[in-house]
Enzyme design. Structure first.
Site, PDB file in Angstrom:
ATOM      1  N   ARG A 134       0.646  -1.251  -0.019  1.00  0.00           N
ATOM      2  CA  ARG A 134      -0.034  -0.058   0.034  1.00  0.00           C
ATOM      3  C   ARG A 134       0.811   1.291   0.026  1.00  0.00           C
ATOM      4  O   ARG A 134       0.470   2.366   0.610  1.00  0.00           O
ATOM      5  CB  ARG A 134      -1.025  -0.082   1.248  1.00  0.00           C
ATOM      6  CG  ARG A 134      -1.889  -0.982   1.304  1.00  0.00           C
ATOM      7  CD  ARG A 134      -3.267  -0.513   0.336  1.00  0.00           C
ATOM      8  NE  ARG A 134      -4.292  -1.752   0.204  1.00  0.00           N
ATOM      9  CZ  ARG A 134      -5.259  -1.839   0.526  1.00  0.00           C
ATOM     10  NH1 ARG A 134      -5.655  -1.222   1.625  1.00  0.00           N
ATOM     11  NH2 ARG A 134      -6.342  -2.847   0.567  1.00  0.00           N
ATOM     12  N   ARG A 189      -3.465   6.483   1.239  1.00  0.00           N
ATOM     13  CA  ARG A 189      -3.998   7.723   1.639  1.00  0.00           C
ATOM     14  C   ARG A 189      -3.212   8.355   2.773  1.00  0.00           C
ATOM     15  O   ARG A 189      -3.539   9.514   3.039  1.00  0.00           O
ATOM     16  CB  ARG A 189      -5.343   7.397   2.580  1.00  0.00           C
ATOM     17  CG  ARG A 189      -6.435   6.903   1.681  1.00  0.00           C
ATOM     18  CD  ARG A 189      -7.628   6.318   2.250  1.00  0.00           C
ATOM     19  NE  ARG A 189      -7.166   4.924   2.498  1.00  0.00           N
ATOM     20  CZ  ARG A 189      -8.054   3.891   2.971  1.00  0.00           C
ATOM     21  NH1 ARG A 189      -9.077   4.252   3.106  1.00  0.00           N
ATOM     22  NH2 ARG A 189      -7.352   2.614   3.206  1.00  0.00           N
ATOM     23  N   ARG A 244      -6.565  11.345  -6.067  1.00  0.00           N
ATOM     24  CA  ARG A 244      -7.517  10.561  -5.922  1.00  0.00           C
ATOM     25  C   ARG A 244      -8.856  11.494  -5.816  1.00  0.00           C
ATOM     26  O   ARG A 244      -9.919  11.276  -6.732  1.00  0.00           O
ATOM     27  CB  ARG A 244      -7.931   9.747  -4.595  1.00  0.00           C
ATOM     28  CG  ARG A 244      -8.947   8.630  -4.567  1.00  0.00           C
ATOM     29  CD  ARG A 244      -9.005   8.002  -3.268  1.00  0.00           C
ATOM     30  NE  ARG A 244      -9.657   8.799  -2.170  1.00  0.00           N
ATOM     31  CZ  ARG A 244     -10.418   8.076  -1.223  1.00  0.00           C
ATOM     32  NH1 ARG A 244     -10.527   6.935  -1.329  1.00  0.00           N
ATOM     33  NH2 ARG A 244     -11.057   8.973  -0.230  1.00  0.00           N
ATOM     34  N   ASP A 261      -6.623  -2.954  -7.604  1.00  0.00           N
ATOM     35  CA  ASP A 261      -7.210  -3.454  -6.402  1.00  0.00           C
ATOM     36  C   ASP A 261      -7.496  -4.770  -6.811  1.00  0.00           C
ATOM     37  O   ASP A 261      -7.795  -5.082  -7.804  1.00  0.00           O
ATOM     38  CB  ASP A 261      -8.433  -2.918  -5.958  1.00  0.00           C
ATOM     39  CG  ASP A 261      -8.667  -3.068  -4.656  1.00  0.00           C
ATOM     40  OD1 ASP A 261      -8.271  -2.747  -3.698  1.00  0.00           O
ATOM     41  OD2 ASP A 261      -9.507  -4.019  -4.457  1.00  0.00           O
ATOM     42  N   TYR A 275     -14.780 -12.063  -0.889  1.00  0.00           N
ATOM     43  CA  TYR A 275     -15.287 -10.870  -0.888  1.00  0.00           C
ATOM     44  C   TYR A 275     -16.722 -11.362  -1.870  1.00  0.00           C
ATOM     45  O   TYR A 275     -17.704 -10.588  -1.720  1.00  0.00           O
ATOM     46  CB  TYR A 275     -14.372  -9.737  -1.677  1.00  0.00           C
ATOM     47  CG  TYR A 275     -13.451  -9.313  -0.495  1.00  0.00           C
ATOM     48  CD1 TYR A 275     -13.729  -8.363   0.122  1.00  0.00           C
ATOM     49  CD2 TYR A 275     -12.174  -9.825  -0.568  1.00  0.00           C
ATOM     50  CE1 TYR A 275     -13.212  -7.762   1.084  1.00  0.00           C
ATOM     51  CE2 TYR A 275     -11.240  -9.396   0.352  1.00  0.00           C
ATOM     52  CZ  TYR A 275     -11.827  -8.504   1.255  1.00  0.00           C
ATOM     53  OH  TYR A 275     -10.837  -7.779   2.336  1.00  0.00           O
TER      54      TYR A 275
HETATM   55  O1  CP3 Z   1      -0.123  -1.799  -2.433  1.00  0.00           O
HETATM   56  C1  CP3 Z   1      -0.132  -0.885  -3.374  1.00  0.00           C
HETATM   57  O2  CP3 Z   1       0.200   0.264  -3.320  1.00  0.00           O
HETATM   58  C2  CP3 Z   1      -0.778  -1.327  -4.487  1.00  0.00           C
HETATM   59  C3  CP3 Z   1      -2.240  -1.037  -4.735  1.00  0.00           C
HETATM   60  C4  CP3 Z   1      -2.928  -2.223  -3.978  1.00  0.00           C
HETATM   61  C5  CP3 Z   1      -4.429  -1.635  -3.404  1.00  0.00           C
HETATM   62  N1  CP3 Z   1      -4.952  -2.492  -2.783  1.00  0.00           N
HETATM   63  C6  CP3 Z   1      -4.884  -0.225  -3.274  1.00  0.00           C
HETATM   64  C7  CP3 Z   1      -6.065   0.064  -2.575  1.00  0.00           C
HETATM   65  C8  CP3 Z   1      -3.150  -3.355  -3.641  1.00  0.00           C
HETATM   66  C9  CP3 Z   1      -1.985  -4.389  -3.886  1.00  0.00           C
HETATM   67  C10 CP3 Z   1      -4.483  -3.667  -2.981  1.00  0.00           C
HETATM   68  C11 CP3 Z   1      -4.815  -5.151  -2.611  1.00  0.00           C
HETATM   69  C12 CP3 Z   1      -5.742  -5.495  -1.761  1.00  0.00           C
HETATM   70  N2  CP3 Z   1      -7.150  -4.751  -1.891  1.00  0.00           N
HETATM   71  C13 CP3 Z   1      -5.927  -6.552  -0.941  1.00  0.00           C
HETATM   72  C14 CP3 Z   1      -4.885  -7.643  -0.532  1.00  0.00           C
HETATM   73  C15 CP3 Z   1      -3.947  -6.908   0.353  1.00  0.00           C
HETATM   74  C16 CP3 Z   1      -4.388  -6.586   1.931  1.00  0.00           C
HETATM   75  O3  CP3 Z   1      -4.679  -5.495   2.068  1.00  0.00           O
HETATM   76  O4  CP3 Z   1      -4.872  -7.556   2.546  1.00  0.00           O
HETATM   77  C17 CP3 Z   1      -7.231  -6.565  -0.581  1.00  0.00           C
HETATM   78  C18 CP3 Z   1      -7.800  -7.448   0.463  1.00  0.00           C
HETATM   79  C19 CP3 Z   1      -8.071  -5.369  -0.961  1.00  0.00           C
HETATM   80  C20 CP3 Z   1      -9.320  -5.313  -1.009  1.00  0.00           C
HETATM   81  C21 CP3 Z   1      -9.595  -3.713  -0.478  1.00  0.00           C
HETATM   82  N3  CP3 Z   1      -9.200  -2.794  -1.282  1.00  0.00           N
HETATM   83  C22 CP3 Z   1     -10.240  -3.201   0.644  1.00  0.00           C
HETATM   84  C23 CP3 Z   1     -10.581  -4.296   1.711  1.00  0.00           C
HETATM   85  C24 CP3 Z   1     -10.134  -2.090   0.677  1.00  0.00           C
HETATM   86  C25 CP3 Z   1     -10.776  -1.306   1.920  1.00  0.00           C
HETATM   87  C26 CP3 Z   1      -9.794  -1.166   2.757  1.00  0.00           C
HETATM   88  C27 CP3 Z   1      -8.961   0.212   2.890  1.00  0.00           C
HETATM   89  O5  CP3 Z   1      -7.830  -0.020   3.060  1.00  0.00           O
HETATM   90  O6  CP3 Z   1      -9.544   1.260   2.813  1.00  0.00           O
HETATM   91  C28 CP3 Z   1      -9.462  -1.557  -0.342  1.00  0.00           C
HETATM   92  C29 CP3 Z   1      -9.391  -0.253  -0.747  1.00  0.00           C
HETATM   93  C30 CP3 Z   1      -8.045   0.237  -1.348  1.00  0.00           C
HETATM   94  N4  CP3 Z   1      -7.267  -0.584  -2.316  1.00  0.00           N
HETATM   95  C31 CP3 Z   1      -7.326   1.504  -1.067  1.00  0.00           C
HETATM   96  C32 CP3 Z   1      -5.990   1.432  -1.641  1.00  0.00           C
HETATM   97  C33 CP3 Z   1      -5.058   2.433  -1.885  1.00  0.00           C
HETATM   98  C34 CP3 Z   1      -7.814   2.866  -0.240  1.00  0.00           C
HETATM   99  C35 CP3 Z   1      -8.938   3.383  -1.098  1.00  0.00           C
HETATM  100  C36 CP3 Z   1      -8.800   4.711  -1.109  1.00  0.00           C
HETATM  101  O7  CP3 Z   1      -8.305   5.400  -1.627  1.00  0.00           O
HETATM  102  O8  CP3 Z   1     -10.005   5.075  -0.245  1.00  0.00           O
END
Ligand code: CP3
Length: 343
Positions: free
Chosen positions: A24, A28, A37, A74, A151
């Site tokens: 990540r 944010r 964003r 994602d 999911y």
């Molecule tokens: O790592 C990186 O910088 C690359 C991009 C990336 C994101 N999600 C961006 C993201 C990667 C590799 C993921 C993987 C991901 N997404 C996983 C597996 C890794 C982990 O965290 O366990 C999972 C389970 C998801 C599903 C997901 N996406 C969830 C549950 C959420 C909401 C939780 C949260 O952190 O808000 C997201 C949103 C998400 N994916 C964000 C980002 C930067 C936040 C979104 C925002 O900008 O509001």
């Protein structure tokens, strides 16, 4: 030999300083991410806008000089491309139309049609392959089938993945059919990322820890093995990172069993344990707790050095044990990197 430190570590080389990236790392906690964003409108619009997705991927590279960039996308884009609607509720997380019956599984789109939805992701990879500094490795990724299925079945994130476990027990044929469809589509999705320029791929099984015994073998290990062997047949030599998060003892031998070049370690195990039990099998990635990116200070420096020291005798890529959180302080990220590079 390649100059890229991440690729050298993935090939099993022990380097004087471990290469670094962070789960990540585009997110944010960075004001420049929040600004881009806002420009995109929302998270999914950002994921599907190649110029802006490439921009946020590059932001942490410019700011911190990480050794790898991970494609900004994602894990839920692939299931969305199979048909179910996906949206994000601000402050809560993802929501998805549920897939729980054999009719719904049969109604999912054919894997040949996923690229209609996912082509902007491949475009992002192409931009990054052009624009990244020459020493920076580009990592593509997908969710592992079990995590993606949790999911799709629950329609949202859940603490214990109860809905997916319930379907696995109540209607195994439907559950297995869903896992198979995700597995096949994931091969095609990752293969397109590689064709577009991803140099490494990572498979995120964030909820692997809730699979026990035979279930861990059937639904974490075997799908990963299928995906990795299919990818390596298509792209000989492609390095793969597997992340069976919170697998505990399931980490032991996992890399060899699935054919991964590196196993990412979460912070439910100590670096000393992982160095003793997982690293003998090959490169490991991890595993500083993301909490230090919030709290910083002497604890951060001490624990960062501890991770570097524990993994020093084998191939290692420094990373967090899970994604950095939105409340993290970017100054702590800089301090972590400085500590790793001077340790
Ligand atoms: O790592 C990186 O910088 C690359 C991009 C990336 C994101 N999600 C961006 C993201 C990667 C590799 C993921 C993987 C991901 N997404 C996983 C597996 C890794 C982990 O965290 O366990 C999972 C389970 C998801 C599903 C997901 N996406 C969830 C549950 C959420 C909401 C939780 C949260 O952190 O808000 C997201 C949103 C998400 N994916 C964000 C980002 C930067 C936040 C979104 C925002 O900008 O509001």
């Amino acid at each position: 030999m390649t100059e890229k430190t991440i690729l050298r570590a993935l090939a099993g080389k022990i380097l004087p300083t471990p290469p670094i990236w962070m789960m990540r790392q585009a997110g944010r906690y960075l004001p420049e991410y929040r600004a881009t964003r806002a420009q995109a409108g929302d998270f999914l619009s950002l994921c599907y806008n190649p110029d802006l997705a490439a921009e946020v991927t590059l932001q942490p590279i410019r700011r911190f000089g990480f050794d790898a960039a991970i494609l900004f996308a994602d894990i839920l884009l692939l299931p969305q491309a199979l048909g179910p609607k996906l949206w994000f509720v601000e402050g809560e997380g993802p929501r998805m139309e549920t897939t729980t019956t054999m009719d719904q599984v049969r109604a999912l789109k054919s894997k040949d049609l996923i690229h209609d939805t996912l082509s902007p992701v491949y475009e992002t990879v192409k931009i990054l392959a052009r624009e990244l500094p020459p020493q920076t490795t580009l990592i593509g990724f997908a969710g592992a089938p079990w995590t993606v299925a949790t999911y799709m079945i629950a329609g949202r994130g859940s603490k214990d993945q109860g809905a997916a476990h319930a379907l696995k027990t109540a209607d195994r044929a439907t559950f297995v059919a869903l896992i198979d469809i995700i597995t096949e589509a994931t091969v095609d999705y990752l293969s397109e990322q590689v064709k577009a320029g991803a140099e490494v791929v990572k498979l995120f099984d964030s909820w692997a820890g809730s699979l026990k015994g035979d279930d861990f073998v059937d639904f974490a290990l075997k799908p990963a093995a299928r995906i990795i062997s299919a990818l390596k047949a298509l792209h000989p030599g492609l390095p793969v990172i597997a992340f069976p998060r919170e697998a505990g003892d399931g980490y032991i031998g996992f890399g060899a069993a699935v054919g991964a070049d590196c196993v990412a370690i979460d912070n439910s195990v100590t670096p000393e344990w992982a160095a003793a039990h997982v690293q003998p099998g090959g490169c490991v990635q991890g595993n500083l707790s993301p909490v230090h990116m919030v709290s910083g200070g002497e604890d951060l420096v001490r624990e960062t050095r501890r991770v570097v020291t524990a993994f020093r005798k084998g191939p290692h890529i420094f990373n967090l044990g899970h994604g950095i959180t939105p409340d993290a302080n970017p100054d702590n990220v800089a301090l972590m990197i400085e500590t790793v590079r001077s340790a």
